[in-house]
Design a protein around this motif. Structure first.
Motif, PDB file in Angstrom:
ATOM      1  N   GLY A  87      36.961  44.095  36.058  1.00 24.13           N
ATOM      2  CA  GLY A  87      35.868  45.272  36.424  1.00 24.13           C
ATOM      3  C   GLY A  87      34.908  44.701  37.697  1.00 24.13           C
ATOM      4  O   GLY A  87      34.731  45.591  38.442  1.00 24.13           O
ATOM      5  N   LEU A  88      34.698  43.381  37.362  1.00 21.81           N
ATOM      6  CA  LEU A  88      33.989  42.734  38.542  1.00 21.81           C
ATOM      7  C   LEU A  88      34.678  42.925  39.676  1.00 21.81           C
ATOM      8  O   LEU A  88      34.184  43.064  40.979  1.00 21.81           O
ATOM      9  N   ILE A  89      36.085  42.590  39.839  1.00 29.50           N
ATOM     10  CA  ILE A  89      37.046  42.484  41.216  1.00 29.50           C
ATOM     11  C   ILE A  89      36.821  43.958  41.284  1.00 29.50           C
ATOM     12  O   ILE A  89      36.766  44.090  42.849  1.00 29.50           O
ATOM     13  N   VAL A  90      37.181  44.896  40.825  1.00 31.23           N
ATOM     14  CA  VAL A  90      37.465  46.297  41.326  1.00 31.23           C
ATOM     15  C   VAL A  90      36.062  46.864  42.041  1.00 31.23           C
ATOM     16  O   VAL A  90      35.921  47.471  42.972  1.00 31.23           O
ATOM     17  N   ARG A  91      34.827  46.626  41.211  1.00 29.77           N
ATOM     18  CA  ARG A  91      33.649  46.836  41.580  1.00 29.77           C
ATOM     19  C   ARG A  91      33.331  46.358  42.923  1.00 29.77           C
ATOM     20  O   ARG A  91      32.950  46.884  43.807  1.00 29.77           O
ATOM     21  N   THR A  92      33.548  45.145  42.817  1.00 24.41           N
ATOM     22  CA  THR A  92      33.164  44.228  44.284  1.00 24.41           C
ATOM     23  C   THR A  92      33.888  44.992  45.533  1.00 24.41           C
ATOM     24  O   THR A  92      33.466  45.128  46.575  1.00 24.41           O
ATOM     25  N   ILE A  93      35.229  45.261  45.221  1.00 28.88           N
ATOM     26  CA  ILE A  93      36.049  45.699  46.337  1.00 28.88           C
ATOM     27  C   ILE A  93      35.550  47.214  46.629  1.00 28.88           C
ATOM     28  O   ILE A  93      35.431  47.392  47.839  1.00 28.88           O
TER      29      ILE A  93
END
Length: 176
Positions: A87-93
């Motif tokens: 989720g961190l990667i998806v939200r960061t992008i």
């Protein structure tokens, strides 16, 4: 991908360590929709039907590995960390793309006067960056997040199985 035989969970490739059924159950346990109880393979914790004597995911028999009545807390936490990283990667992008979009959308106001075309450009650019960041988050973010989550699970699974096997005193057959 289902891996059978002695290589399940021990592979270094890209195969999923946890079974699809276990992933669904772990997600439900994390949000409180399912209890952490049942009959699970003693090695990979794939849910087992009462009449099952061989795990459909890893191929180990219940004679080799005594079935568990609950998924260990360490496995649930491992899955929780995996989902958090994904989720961190998806939200960061997604948020990164939106932030860049807002900055770029404000440029017509910075370099030109406020007029109908600058307002139209603002909303057009903002919408375009919203669509772009959503698509990037859903494609690139999902792929990168999944890989990062898998790497975490592979690393923690290796530590967990080594610790579990060491604690049982036998590395191949803790049921005996």
């Amino acid at each position: 991908m289902v891996v059978t035989g002695a290589t399940a969970g021990e592979n270094t490739g890209r195969a999923e360590i946890f079974s699809g059924r276990l992933l669904i159950l772990l997600d439900d346990v994390l949000v409180g929709r399912a209890p952490n109880a049942g009959r699970f393979c003693g090695y990979c914790y794939h849910p087992l039907a009462p009449e099952r004597e061989v795990c459909a995911h890893c191929g180990r028999s219940t004679n080799e590995w005594t079935p568990a009545v609950a998924v260990p807390r360490a496995v649930i936490e491992m899955h929780s960390r995996r989902r958090a990283r994904e989720g961190l990667i998806v939200r960061t992008i997604a948020w990164g793309g939106l932030t860049i979009g807002v900055i770029v959308s404000l440029l017509p106001f910075v370099f030109a006067d406020v007029s109908w075309w600058s307002v139209l450009a603002f909303f057009g650019l903002l919408f375009g960056f919203y669509v772009l960041s959503a698509n990037l988050a859903n494609s690139l973010g999902d792929a990168l997040g999944y890989r990062w989550g898998q790497a975490i699970v592979r690393r923690e699974w290796a530590r967990f199985t080594a610790s579990r096997d060491h604690q049982s005193g036998e590395s191949t057959n803790p049921a005996m």
